[in-house]
Design an enzyme around this catalytic site. Structure first.
Site, PDB file in Angstrom:
ATOM      1  N   CYS A  31       0.708  -1.128   0.021  1.00  0.00           N
ATOM      2  CA  CYS A  31       0.142  -0.104   0.119  1.00  0.00           C
ATOM      3  C   CYS A  31       0.836   1.143  -0.124  1.00  0.00           C
ATOM      4  CB  CYS A  31      -0.856  -0.070   1.289  1.00  0.00           C
ATOM      5  SG  CYS A  31      -1.750   1.471   1.428  1.00  0.00           S
ATOM      6  N   CYS A  34      -0.060   3.990   2.595  1.00  0.00           N
ATOM      7  CA  CYS A  34       0.346   3.410   3.963  1.00  0.00           C
ATOM      8  C   CYS A  34       1.658   3.665   4.219  1.00  0.00           C
ATOM      9  CB  CYS A  34       0.077   2.132   4.082  1.00  0.00           C
ATOM     10  SG  CYS A  34      -1.621   1.380   3.804  1.00  0.00           S
TER      11      CYS A  34
END
Length: 106
Positions: A31, A34
């Site tokens: 991600c 993230c």
């Protein structure tokens, strides 16, 4: 204090039974957003160490708790106080926004 890593097994002790609020960042290695907020959360963890614990949970390695909570999109930050989820923020944001949001919820 830097962020801590929590797992399905340690979640109860590290988050639900914590004496102070815990912000759990649900994330995954793949991600991009993230990874973008990771350094900001580390800094916030140091700046607010006396008020909140910041924890990270990899949803690919730990599927139980994210499933129970209903994590569908990441990054998802969930603030727990006294064993209950009291606030959540979805998506990446600049450090200032993350810190302001968190301070407003504490």
């Amino acid at each position: 204090m830097a962020t801590i890593n929590v797992t399905d097994d340690s979640f109860k002790a590290d988050v639900l039974e914590s004496s102070k609020p815990v912000l759990v960042d649900f994330w995954a290695e793949w991600c991009g957003p993230c990874k973008m907020i990771g350094p900001a959360l580390e800094e916030i963890s140091d700046e607010l160490a006396d008020q909140v614990t910041i924890a990270k949970m990899d949803i690919m390695e730990n599927t139980g708790i994210p499933g129970e909570i209903g994590v569908q999109s990441i990054p998802l930050m969930v603030l727990f106080k006294d064993g209950k989820a009291v606030a959540q923020k979805l998506g990446a944001a600049p450090k200032g926004q993350l810190k302001s949001w968190l301070e407003g919820e504490l």
